[in-house]
Design a protein around this motif. Sequence first.
Motif: not given
Length: 250
Positions: A136-139, A160-161, A196-198
Amino acid sequence: MPAKLSVNLNAIAMLRNRRDLPWPSVAGLGRIALSSGASGLTVHPRPDQRHIRFSDLPVIRALIDDEFPQAEFNIEGYPTDEFFDLCAAAEPEQVTLVPDDPAQATSDHGWDFRRHGDLLGEVIAKYKKIGCRVSLFADGDGDVEAVAIAKATGADRIELYTGPYGGFYDQPERAAPILEALGKTADAALAAGLAINAGHDLTVANLPPLMKRIPKLAEVSIGHGLTADALEYGMAETVRRFRRACGQTV
């Protein structure tokens, strides 16, 4: 453990789409990236097909299956019924759900987990049934409570955006607090059991500080900066440069 590198092919597709011609080849440059050690390929097929076309998906799937079975296919998008059908047909190893309006030029914010947590829980269950890992794309704003909600949706990872971090590429004093907020978000996610991805505006220069602050970063997805560097260094050498920036031995 160094972060894996997934090469985002959208910018290549956008360049191709300027003409009614088959070059630059999206699959061809994807092949070079994987041959040079990238761990996967990422695409974001928007409804207007302004860069990646729906017809690209089976071609990329076949490239990975036939030549690089160890690699992963990551498809990003807003969870419409049409997007789900694309994923069901392409069978990506990972789906990254983003809260984009179809008219947006690019992803520029993460999910509001408080507002959309229930919706995401229902959607994620569908993708799990077709065998996809879900990110999920996350701030990366350090909101620990939001991370807990993200975990409750059933997601496997957050991405992480990193756009605000990358935007201060020439102002390290302004990038530093954003990096720390990204790190705080990652700490909370890891503690909750999320990987965690980024992604977004990551470069050879700003990746090492990100890796230092988040040493357990699983994967980075990079398109614009990598494609820009490929114009100067070539795709193969650019992938190697980014792999080194991720901490990989090349």
